[in-house]
Design a protein around this motif. Sequence first.
Motif, PDB file in Angstrom:
ATOM      1  N   GLY A  22       0.798  -1.226   0.000  1.00 15.26           N
ATOM      2  CA  GLY A  22       0.000   0.000   0.000  1.00 15.26           C
ATOM      3  C   GLY A  22       0.825   1.267   0.000  1.00 15.26           C
ATOM      4  N   LYS A  23       2.073   1.186   0.483  1.00 15.89           N
ATOM      5  CA  LYS A  23       2.940   2.366   0.543  1.00 15.89           C
ATOM      6  C   LYS A  23       3.950   2.409  -0.602  1.00 15.89           C
ATOM      7  CE  LYS A  23       2.600   2.844   5.568  1.00 15.89           C
ATOM      8  NZ  LYS A  23       3.343   2.891   6.862  1.00 15.89           N
ATOM      9  N   ALA A  24       3.879   1.435  -1.494  1.00 16.82           N
ATOM     10  CA  ALA A  24       4.834   1.390  -2.602  1.00 16.82           C
ATOM     11  C   ALA A  24       4.097   1.125  -3.911  1.00 16.82           C
ATOM     12  CB  ALA A  24       5.905   0.332  -2.338  1.00 16.82           C
ATOM     13  N   ARG A 205       3.956   8.927  -7.550  1.00 16.17           N
ATOM     14  CA  ARG A 205       4.350   9.998  -6.630  1.00 16.17           C
ATOM     15  C   ARG A 205       4.885   9.378  -5.351  1.00 16.17           C
ATOM     16  NH1 ARG A 205       0.000  11.904  -9.529  1.00 16.17           N
ATOM     17  NH2 ARG A 205       0.039  14.108 -10.113  1.00 16.17           N
ATOM     18  N   THR A 206       6.101   9.733  -4.978  1.00 18.91           N
ATOM     19  CA  THR A 206       6.684   9.218  -3.753  1.00 18.91           C
ATOM     20  C   THR A 206       7.572  10.277  -3.102  1.00 18.91           C
ATOM     21  OG1 THR A 206       8.206   7.586  -2.791  1.00 18.91           O
ATOM     22  CG2 THR A 206       8.556   8.151  -5.099  1.00 18.91           C
ATOM     23  N   GLY A 207       7.523  10.310  -1.802  1.00 17.94           N
ATOM     24  CA  GLY A 207       8.376  11.222  -1.050  1.00 17.94           C
ATOM     25  C   GLY A 207       9.661  10.574  -0.591  1.00 17.94           C
ATOM     26  N   ALA A 208      10.004   9.411  -1.158  1.00 19.92           N
ATOM     27  CA  ALA A 208      11.224   8.707  -0.765  1.00 19.92           C
ATOM     28  C   ALA A 208      12.461   9.565  -1.035  1.00 19.92           C
ATOM     29  CB  ALA A 208      11.342   7.388  -1.517  1.00 19.92           C
ATOM     30  N   GLU A 209      13.443   9.422  -0.184  1.00 15.77           N
ATOM     31  CA  GLU A 209      14.686  10.179  -0.376  1.00 15.77           C
ATOM     32  C   GLU A 209      15.456   9.675  -1.584  1.00 15.77           C
ATOM     33  OE1 GLU A 209      18.859  11.110   2.061  1.00 15.77           O
ATOM     34  OE2 GLU A 209      17.078  10.402   3.125  1.00 15.77           O
ATOM     35  N   PHE A 214      13.435   3.242  -3.310  1.00 14.57           N
ATOM     36  CA  PHE A 214      11.983   3.077  -3.363  1.00 14.57           C
ATOM     37  C   PHE A 214      11.603   2.048  -4.419  1.00 14.57           C
ATOM     38  CE2 PHE A 214       8.024   4.096  -5.529  1.00 14.57           C
ATOM     39  CZ  PHE A 214       7.115   3.986  -4.487  1.00 14.57           C
ATOM     40  N   PHE A 215      12.204   2.131  -5.595  1.00 15.07           N
ATOM     41  CA  PHE A 215      11.817   1.247  -6.688  1.00 15.07           C
ATOM     42  C   PHE A 215      12.205  -0.198  -6.407  1.00 15.07           C
ATOM     43  CE2 PHE A 215      11.088  -0.082 -11.079  1.00 15.07           C
ATOM     44  CZ  PHE A 215       9.947   0.643 -11.370  1.00 15.07           C
ATOM     45  N   MET A 216      13.204  -0.413  -5.573  1.00 12.54           N
ATOM     46  CA  MET A 216      13.557  -1.771  -5.199  1.00 12.54           C
ATOM     47  C   MET A 216      12.474  -2.407  -4.331  1.00 12.54           C
ATOM     48  SD  MET A 216      16.338  -2.491  -6.778  1.00 12.54           S
ATOM     49  CE  MET A 216      15.711  -1.400  -8.064  1.00 12.54           C
ATOM     50  N   GLN A 217      11.613  -1.592  -3.734  1.00 13.84           N
ATOM     51  CA  GLN A 217      10.469  -2.104  -2.972  1.00 13.84           C
ATOM     52  C   GLN A 217       9.177  -2.062  -3.784  1.00 13.84           C
ATOM     53  OE1 GLN A 217      10.861  -3.573   0.015  1.00 13.84           O
ATOM     54  NE2 GLN A 217      13.022  -3.208  -0.420  1.00 13.84           N
ATOM     55  N   PHE A 218       9.191  -1.307  -4.870  1.00  8.88           N
ATOM     56  CA  PHE A 218       7.982  -1.123  -5.691  1.00  8.88           C
ATOM     57  C   PHE A 218       7.600  -2.399  -6.424  1.00  8.88           C
ATOM     58  CE2 PHE A 218       5.917  -0.149  -9.692  1.00  8.88           C
ATOM     59  CZ  PHE A 218       4.898   0.713  -9.310  1.00  8.88           C
ATOM     60  N   GLU A 243      20.362  10.323  -9.519  1.00  9.23           N
ATOM     61  CA  GLU A 243      20.720  11.596 -10.151  1.00  9.23           C
ATOM     62  C   GLU A 243      19.717  11.947 -11.250  1.00  9.23           C
ATOM     63  OE1 GLU A 243      24.381  13.656 -12.694  1.00  9.23           O
ATOM     64  OE2 GLU A 243      24.611  11.631 -11.890  1.00  9.23           O
ATOM     65  N   ARG A 244      19.388  10.992 -12.102  1.00  9.18           N
ATOM     66  CA  ARG A 244      18.453  11.259 -13.199  1.00  9.18           C
ATOM     67  C   ARG A 244      17.041  11.526 -12.686  1.00  9.18           C
ATOM     68  NH1 ARG A 244      19.700   7.662 -18.585  1.00  9.18           N
ATOM     69  NH2 ARG A 244      21.976   7.804 -18.573  1.00  9.18           N
ATOM     70  N   ALA A 245      16.682  10.890 -11.589  1.00  9.68           N
ATOM     71  CA  ALA A 245      15.340  11.069 -11.037  1.00  9.68           C
ATOM     72  C   ALA A 245      15.098  12.482 -10.534  1.00  9.68           C
ATOM     73  CB  ALA A 245      15.099  10.060  -9.907  1.00  9.68           C
ATOM     74  N   GLN A 246      16.159  13.233 -10.276  1.00  5.56           N
ATOM     75  CA  GLN A 246      15.989  14.610  -9.792  1.00  5.56           C
ATOM     76  C   GLN A 246      15.231  15.473 -10.792  1.00  5.56           C
ATOM     77  OE1 GLN A 246      16.648  15.604  -6.668  1.00  5.56           O
ATOM     78  NE2 GLN A 246      17.240  13.461  -6.350  1.00  5.56           N
ATOM     79  N   ALA A 247      15.269  15.106 -12.059  1.00  2.96           N
ATOM     80  CA  ALA A 247      14.534  15.862 -13.077  1.00  2.96           C
ATOM     81  C   ALA A 247      13.026  15.767 -12.859  1.00  2.96           C
ATOM     82  CB  ALA A 247      14.896  15.345 -14.469  1.00  2.96           C
ATOM     83  N   PHE A 248      12.599  14.797 -12.047  1.00  2.00           N
ATOM     84  CA  PHE A 248      11.164  14.588 -11.803  1.00  2.00           C
ATOM     85  C   PHE A 248      10.768  14.970 -10.380  1.00  2.00           C
ATOM     86  CE2 PHE A 248      12.589  11.736 -15.115  1.00  2.00           C
ATOM     87  CZ  PHE A 248      11.655  11.957 -16.121  1.00  2.00           C
ATOM     88  N   ARG A 249      11.625  15.716  -9.715  1.00  2.00           N
ATOM     89  CA  ARG A 249      11.322  16.133  -8.352  1.00  2.00           C
ATOM     90  C   ARG A 249      10.397  17.353  -8.383  1.00  2.00           C
ATOM     91  NH1 ARG A 249      12.548  15.127  -3.347  1.00  2.00           N
ATOM     92  NH2 ARG A 249      14.192  13.629  -3.779  1.00  2.00           N
ATOM     93  N   VAL A 250       9.350  17.275  -7.567  1.00  2.00           N
ATOM     94  CA  VAL A 250       8.416  18.377  -7.393  1.00  2.00           C
ATOM     95  C   VAL A 250       8.296  18.602  -5.894  1.00  2.00           C
ATOM     96  CG1 VAL A 250       6.073  19.223  -7.751  1.00  2.00           C
ATOM     97  CG2 VAL A 250       7.152  17.751  -9.485  1.00  2.00           C
ATOM     98  N   GLY A 251       8.943  19.640  -5.403  1.00  2.00           N
ATOM     99  CA  GLY A 251       8.968  19.876  -3.966  1.00  2.00           C
ATOM    100  C   GLY A 251       9.683  18.748  -3.255  1.00  2.00           C
ATOM    101  N   ASP A 252       8.991  18.108  -2.325  1.00  2.00           N
ATOM    102  CA  ASP A 252       9.583  17.017  -1.566  1.00  2.00           C
ATOM    103  C   ASP A 252       9.300  15.646  -2.161  1.00  2.00           C
ATOM    104  OD1 ASP A 252      10.584  18.824   0.283  1.00  2.00           O
ATOM    105  OD2 ASP A 252       8.810  18.699   1.562  1.00  2.00           O
ATOM    106  N   GLU A 253       8.718  15.598  -3.365  1.00  2.00           N
ATOM    107  CA  GLU A 253       8.335  14.322  -3.955  1.00  2.00           C
ATOM    108  C   GLU A 253       8.965  14.140  -5.334  1.00  2.00           C
ATOM    109  OE1 GLU A 253       3.902  13.446  -2.218  1.00  2.00           O
ATOM    110  OE2 GLU A 253       4.049  14.505  -4.146  1.00  2.00           O
ATOM    111  N   PHE A 254       9.020  12.901  -5.760  1.00  2.00           N
ATOM    112  CA  PHE A 254       9.247  12.568  -7.161  1.00  2.00           C
ATOM    113  C   PHE A 254       7.880  12.349  -7.799  1.00  2.00           C
ATOM    114  CE2 PHE A 254      13.089  10.842  -5.083  1.00  2.00           C
ATOM    115  CZ  PHE A 254      14.073  11.524  -5.786  1.00  2.00           C
TER     116      PHE A 254
END
Length: 269
Positions: A22-24, A205-209, A214-218, A243-254
Amino acid sequence: MDYSEFRQDEINGWSQRAGGYGKATALATVQTIPTLLAAVRLYPGARMLDAGCGPGYAAGAAMALGASCVGVDNAPAMIDAAHTRYPGSEFKTGDIEALDFPDHSFDIVAANIVLFHVTDPRKSIAEAFRVLRPGGRFAFSQWCGPDRSECYKLIYDVISAHADMTLASPAPNAFDLSQPDHAKSVLEDAGFTDTATVHVPNVLRTGAESFYDFFMQFGVRIPLIMQRQSNQVQATVRAEIDERAQAFRVGDEFHMPMPSIVVSGQRPA
């Protein structure tokens, strides 16, 4: 090709992820359910099979709309999670490539992002056709491949550049049914008519650091590849994906685009 090791790895992997689904994973998969249920033309009183039900989200949504549902999944911990989420409902461990139901048992069969994980999707589709009553409808959803999914393009671009893909157990093509025209033709080969596809613009949408962590649990497929790589390769892939995922960061989330398609058809009356 023998996919038995992949099959068992999938069962084990999803059993391990049942408690955290439910969280992933659900953050993306539940977005497809409204379109899936619309494609089967759900109606109050319909008897529906949720094939590959996981923790039962599609069955739960259908029951809320007046259908009666049975859920089947080959990961026992997922069935336990479904019973916890929907007490008193009918969920059972089973193989959607060899369903334990008589012919013509259901008005509707729905499979939400599950054919991606079986060893032979065509067997599952043939089984859906078999257990449907004449005039019944079937729909499945499937992730779009790297050609149309920014999420999977990012993941596979990085992994294919650094990882030894041959170290993972043999597995069927994850995106075999991701092309709409091909997916429709597979349904038609199984006997379905009135076939159709719908694009669903899922956004994960995930707030994972760390998006990699996160994707290893998804999911299970990518971890099955990565867990057999060297520590150095794992570290390199993790760093580049994050590093590449930073392009999809919106505030505190991806906010990662991860679209799906819903493919549907009808068993002739």
